[in-house]
Design a protein around this motif. Structure first.
Motif, PDB file in Angstrom:
ATOM      1  N   GLY A   1       0.783  -1.230   0.000  1.00 63.36           N
ATOM      2  CA  GLY A   1       0.000   0.000   0.000  1.00 63.36           C
ATOM      3  C   GLY A   1       0.810   1.272   0.000  1.00 63.36           C
ATOM      4  N   HIS A   2       2.095   1.183   0.284  1.00 68.82           N
ATOM      5  CA  HIS A   2       2.936   2.377   0.371  1.00 68.82           C
ATOM      6  C   HIS A   2       4.196   2.194  -0.452  1.00 68.82           C
ATOM      7  N   VAL A   3       4.051   2.301  -1.763  1.00 64.06           N
ATOM      8  CA  VAL A   3       5.166   2.172  -2.699  1.00 64.06           C
ATOM      9  C   VAL A   3       5.325   3.518  -3.400  1.00 64.06           C
ATOM     10  N   PRO A   4       6.556   3.976  -3.580  1.00 66.92           N
ATOM     11  CA  PRO A   4       6.743   5.273  -4.247  1.00 66.92           C
ATOM     12  C   PRO A   4       6.342   5.223  -5.717  1.00 66.92           C
ATOM     13  N   LEU A   5       6.018   6.379  -6.247  1.00 65.72           N
ATOM     14  CA  LEU A   5       5.619   6.505  -7.644  1.00 65.72           C
ATOM     15  C   LEU A   5       6.744   6.062  -8.584  1.00 65.72           C
ATOM     16  N   SER A   6       7.958   6.568  -8.352  1.00 65.48           N
ATOM     17  CA  SER A   6       9.105   6.203  -9.191  1.00 65.48           C
ATOM     18  C   SER A   6      10.374   6.334  -8.360  1.00 65.48           C
TER      19      SER A   6
END
Length: 148
Positions: free
Chosen positions: A78-83
């Protein structure tokens, strides 16, 4: 050429013997997770049962999804960075919603977050709620039933 046979259990406990020229194709599983430790744990738990794909960002996940149209299961933190350049969070719900709208019935999406509101939102769009401590074992059991 020698034919290979294997037994596959079907409904009602009957056995169906199937002639195979090629071994069964393993389902594809995509893990979208930025923590290398959880990536290693998931690979250790799942790689024997599937073609295992890993993305560390939403951007990488989208590229793998576009490249592999036959992904069966997606595990989404649920908490993964965009790039890699843009470390902002908060786009995982948008990705999950898009996947459920465009691939409903073709994928199973497991989503995990420590945030109860985000988990509720994942459930609302049709994702399977899970947590990291049980997700890999659940998916391994699901894959084992699919492959055998």
């Amino acid at each position: 050429m020698r034919q290979v046979y294997y037994a596959k259990r079907v409904l009602f406990g009957e056995e169906d013997i199937v002639s195979m020229q090629n071994p069964p194709v393993k389902p594809k599983v995509l893990l979208i997770e930025d923590d290398p430790l959880f990536q290693e744990l998931a690979e250790a738990a799942l790689a024997a049962h599937c073609v295992f794909l890993v993305a560390s960002t939403i951007e990488e996940g989208i590229l793998l999804i576009a490249e592999h149209d036959d992904i069966a299961i997606i595990l989404l933190d649920g908490h993964v960075p965009l790039s890699r350049k843009d470390r902002r969070m908060g786009t995982t719900l948008l990705l999950a919603e898009d996947l459920m709208n465009t691939r409903r019935g073709r994928i199973t999406l497991f989503a995990a977050s420590g945030d109860p509101l985000l988990n509720a939102a994942f459930v609302h769009i049709g994702a399977e709620p899970t947590d990291k401590s049980t997700a890999y074992a659940t998916v391994a059991r699901l894959l084992h039933r699919t492959v055998t």
